[in-house]
Write an enzyme that holds these catalytic residues in place. Structure first.
Site, PDB file in Angstrom:
ATOM      1  N   LYS A 111       0.611  -1.976   0.048  1.00  0.00           N
ATOM      2  CA  LYS A 111      -0.201   0.367   0.332  1.00  0.00           C
ATOM      3  C   LYS A 111       0.720   1.345  -0.286  1.00  0.00           C
ATOM      4  O   LYS A 111       0.732   1.803  -0.396  1.00  0.00           O
ATOM      5  CB  LYS A 111      -0.752   0.109   0.873  1.00  0.00           C
ATOM      6  CG  LYS A 111      -1.529  -0.747   1.251  1.00  0.00           C
ATOM      7  CD  LYS A 111      -3.147  -0.346   0.372  1.00  0.00           C
ATOM      8  CE  LYS A 111      -4.669  -1.242  -0.298  1.00  0.00           C
ATOM      9  NZ  LYS A 111      -5.147  -2.034  -0.800  1.00  0.00           N
ATOM     10  N   LYS A 194      -2.455 -11.081  -9.532  1.00  0.00           N
ATOM     11  CA  LYS A 194      -3.636 -11.998  -8.721  1.00  0.00           C
ATOM     12  C   LYS A 194      -5.098 -10.981  -9.029  1.00  0.00           C
ATOM     13  O   LYS A 194      -4.403 -10.066  -9.620  1.00  0.00           O
ATOM     14  CB  LYS A 194      -3.611 -12.131  -7.261  1.00  0.00           C
ATOM     15  CG  LYS A 194      -3.880 -10.864  -6.337  1.00  0.00           C
ATOM     16  CD  LYS A 194      -4.612 -10.651  -5.161  1.00  0.00           C
ATOM     17  CE  LYS A 194      -4.780  -9.352  -4.244  1.00  0.00           C
ATOM     18  NZ  LYS A 194      -5.386  -9.259  -3.092  1.00  0.00           N
ATOM     19  N   LYS A 197      -9.275  -6.718  -6.272  1.00  0.00           N
ATOM     20  CA  LYS A 197     -10.529  -4.953  -7.654  1.00  0.00           C
ATOM     21  C   LYS A 197      -9.438  -4.202  -7.568  1.00  0.00           C
ATOM     22  O   LYS A 197     -10.001  -3.190  -8.738  1.00  0.00           O
ATOM     23  CB  LYS A 197     -11.040  -4.651  -6.140  1.00  0.00           C
ATOM     24  CG  LYS A 197     -11.841  -5.733  -5.355  1.00  0.00           C
ATOM     25  CD  LYS A 197     -12.299  -4.938  -4.266  1.00  0.00           C
ATOM     26  CE  LYS A 197     -12.049  -6.079  -2.740  1.00  0.00           C
ATOM     27  NZ  LYS A 197     -13.620  -6.784  -2.472  1.00  0.00           N
TER      28      LYS A 197
HETATM   29  P1  TYM Z   1     -10.817  -9.475   0.357  1.00  0.00           P
HETATM   30  O1  TYM Z   1     -11.648  -8.105   0.325  1.00  0.00           O
HETATM   31  O2  TYM Z   1      -9.530  -8.242  -0.501  1.00  0.00           O
HETATM   32  O3  TYM Z   1     -10.777 -10.278  -0.205  1.00  0.00           O
HETATM   33  C1  TYM Z   1     -12.026 -11.072   0.168  1.00  0.00           C
HETATM   34  C2  TYM Z   1     -11.954 -12.649   0.090  1.00  0.00           C
HETATM   35  O4  TYM Z   1     -11.155 -12.811  -1.400  1.00  0.00           O
HETATM   36  C3  TYM Z   1     -10.074 -13.831  -0.777  1.00  0.00           C
HETATM   37  N1  TYM Z   1      -9.625 -13.353  -2.486  1.00  0.00           N
HETATM   38  C4  TYM Z   1      -8.678 -14.162  -3.398  1.00  0.00           C
HETATM   39  N2  TYM Z   1      -8.491 -15.306  -3.430  1.00  0.00           N
HETATM   40  C5  TYM Z   1      -7.883 -16.048  -4.155  1.00  0.00           C
HETATM   41  N3  TYM Z   1      -7.565 -15.232  -5.695  1.00  0.00           N
HETATM   42  C6  TYM Z   1      -7.856 -13.966  -5.769  1.00  0.00           C
HETATM   43  N4  TYM Z   1      -6.926 -13.396  -7.055  1.00  0.00           N
HETATM   44  C7  TYM Z   1      -8.521 -12.908  -4.449  1.00  0.00           C
HETATM   45  N5  TYM Z   1      -9.009 -12.256  -4.332  1.00  0.00           N
HETATM   46  C8  TYM Z   1      -9.269 -11.633  -3.126  1.00  0.00           C
HETATM   47  C9  TYM Z   1      -9.316 -13.141  -0.007  1.00  0.00           C
HETATM   48  O5  TYM Z   1      -7.850 -13.961   0.031  1.00  0.00           O
HETATM   49  C10 TYM Z   1     -10.366 -13.049   0.740  1.00  0.00           C
HETATM   50  O6  TYM Z   1     -10.150 -14.300   1.821  1.00  0.00           O
HETATM   51  N6  TYM Z   1      -8.688  -8.128   4.847  1.00  0.00           N
HETATM   52  C11 TYM Z   1      -9.484  -9.005   3.674  1.00  0.00           C
HETATM   53  C12 TYM Z   1     -10.938  -8.622   4.778  1.00  0.00           C
HETATM   54  C13 TYM Z   1     -11.030  -8.830   6.049  1.00  0.00           C
HETATM   55  C14 TYM Z   1     -10.852 -10.289   6.451  1.00  0.00           C
HETATM   56  C15 TYM Z   1     -10.829 -10.306   7.501  1.00  0.00           C
HETATM   57  C16 TYM Z   1     -11.025 -11.576   6.218  1.00  0.00           C
HETATM   58  C17 TYM Z   1     -11.757  -8.568   7.098  1.00  0.00           C
HETATM   59  N7  TYM Z   1     -11.740  -8.991   8.497  1.00  0.00           N
HETATM   60  C18 TYM Z   1     -11.409 -11.596   8.503  1.00  0.00           C
HETATM   61  C19 TYM Z   1     -10.437 -12.713   6.888  1.00  0.00           C
HETATM   62  C20 TYM Z   1     -11.308 -12.450   8.755  1.00  0.00           C
HETATM   63  C21 TYM Z   1      -9.364  -8.569   2.248  1.00  0.00           C
HETATM   64  O7  TYM Z   1      -9.363  -7.056   2.128  1.00  0.00           O
HETATM   65  O8  TYM Z   1      -9.473  -9.627   1.422  1.00  0.00           O
END
Ligand code: TYM
Length: 329
Positions: A111, A194, A197
């Site tokens: 970031k 990967k 968004k």
């Molecule tokens: P976020 O919003 O970026 O993504 C949500 C979930 O999707 C998974 N993910 C992926 N898995 C495989 N390949 C990809 N290209 C890919 N892009 C996204 C992420 O691994 C995630 O599981 N910090 C987290 C949100 C969060 C969270 C938590 C998750 C906040 N608190 C507590 C689990 C437990 C996040 O930004 O995910």
């Protein structure tokens, strides 16, 4: 029975990476376990959304979760900001989180590189808030994609540190989870990295057939294999990885064979991939629209989730306060 929890930031639409990295696993687990799914709208504030965007993003993600198959009657589906106990636990955990370890987190370093104009304290302590999200429900399994592995490691660290500091075995250690298999990384369509968004390379669960087709046809490829059975370079392997999650085994085998015989036509493969993605997405897409417009249903789901999540979270927090030594006079 496990306590399973996962979440997603409310910064945009759900994409195939979210679905195959995390959501699909929750959906499979929701009937056999005690499950918590939430929308991380506190986390989304690190990017400074406008009030109108904040609200509509949460609505969109909630509708998408439901459309993808989460059952709010069996799982607890809630919005993070409806549970203020999480913010209090975050504050308490912050006292035992050290600047050095937070600065070393890969996601933070990323970031800093990507948005040097907005390196706020929320970004630095992002893993602490994530740990609070998880341990407030004493979750043991956390279905996530590969990109969240380090954040989960931090959550375990903070849970263990709390236990050690107060000489209790209060918080279990949450494990990243994908049905005994390795965590997955769904690739983007731009040839490397990967799907994400913020990477602008994602196929969303709400994309129309036309949008899917355009995105897939634009995916990066090369001029084709020149040797039989050669290893696939990353952009090509990415197309195959996507195909493996949405297409039939026979289809994947067919294109693998064509590749190995140097007879592949990427245009044909992309058309097939776009069609298979659309077949997978179209029933979800239709439901998203239906649910998004049903305000009273969304209201009911959010209320029910908030109530169930708060009940459990306040129980944990009450015990945490006692352990730490806060007492009434
Ligand atoms: P976020 O919003 O970026 O993504 C949500 C979930 O999707 C998974 N993910 C992926 N898995 C495989 N390949 C990809 N290209 C890919 N892009 C996204 C992420 O691994 C995630 O599981 N910090 C987290 C949100 C969060 C969270 C938590 C998750 C906040 N608190 C507590 C689990 C437990 C996040 O930004 O995910």
């Amino acid at each position: 029975m496990d306590i399973v929890l996962s979440g997603i930031r409310s910064t945009g639409n759900l994409h195939l990476g979210n679905y195959f990295g995390a959501l699909k696993n929750f959906i499979k687990m929701q009937h056999e376990n005690q499950c918590y799914f939430f929308i991380a709208d506190f986390h989304s504030l690190t990017t400074h959304p406008t009030p109108a965007d904040l609200h509509s993003n949460v609505r969109q993600v909630l509708a998408e979760y439901l459309a993808a198959g989460l059952d709010p009657e069996v799982a607890t589906l809630y919005i993070q900001s409806d549970v203020p106990e999480i913010a209090e636990l975050y504050l308490l955990l912050n006292m035992n989180a050290y600047i050095g370890e937070l600065e070393r987190t890969t996601t933070f370093k990323d970031k800093v590189r990507k948005q040097p104009e907005n390196v706020n304290a929320g970004l630095l302590t992002y893993p602490v808030l994530m740990a609070a999200d998880i341990i407030i429900h004493k979750a043991t399994k956390v279905p996530v994609g590969k990109d969240q592995e380090q954040n989960l490691e931090m959550a375990r660290k903070f849970a263990k540190r709390f236990n050690r500091m107060y000489n209790v075995s209060f918080f279990p250690e949450p494990q990243p989870y994908n049905f005994g298999q390795k965590l997955v990384k769904i690739p983007g369509l731009d040839g490397s990295g990967k799907m994400g968004k913020s990477e602008g390379n994602a196929i969303n669960l709400s994309d129309t057939e036309e949008v899917i087709r355009k995105k897939v046809m634009r995916a990066v490829t090369d001029s084709g294999p020149t040797k039989m059975n050669q290893t696939k370079p990353e952009p090509i392997q990415n197309l195959f990885t996507l195909m493996e999650v949405v297409s039939s085994k026979d289809t994947v085998e067919y294109y693998n064979e064509k590749y190995n015989q140097c007879a592949i036509r990427y245009g044909d493969m992309k058309k097939q991939l776009a069609a298979d993605i659309n077949t997978f997405i179209s029933p979800i897409r239709e439901k998203i629209i239906e649910i998004y417009n049903d305000t009273s249903y969304l209201h009911k789901v959010a209320e029910l989730g908030a109530q169930k999540a708060r009940e459990n979270a306040s129980k944990t927090l009450k015990e945490v306060r006692e352990i730490i030594g806060f007492k009434k006079f």
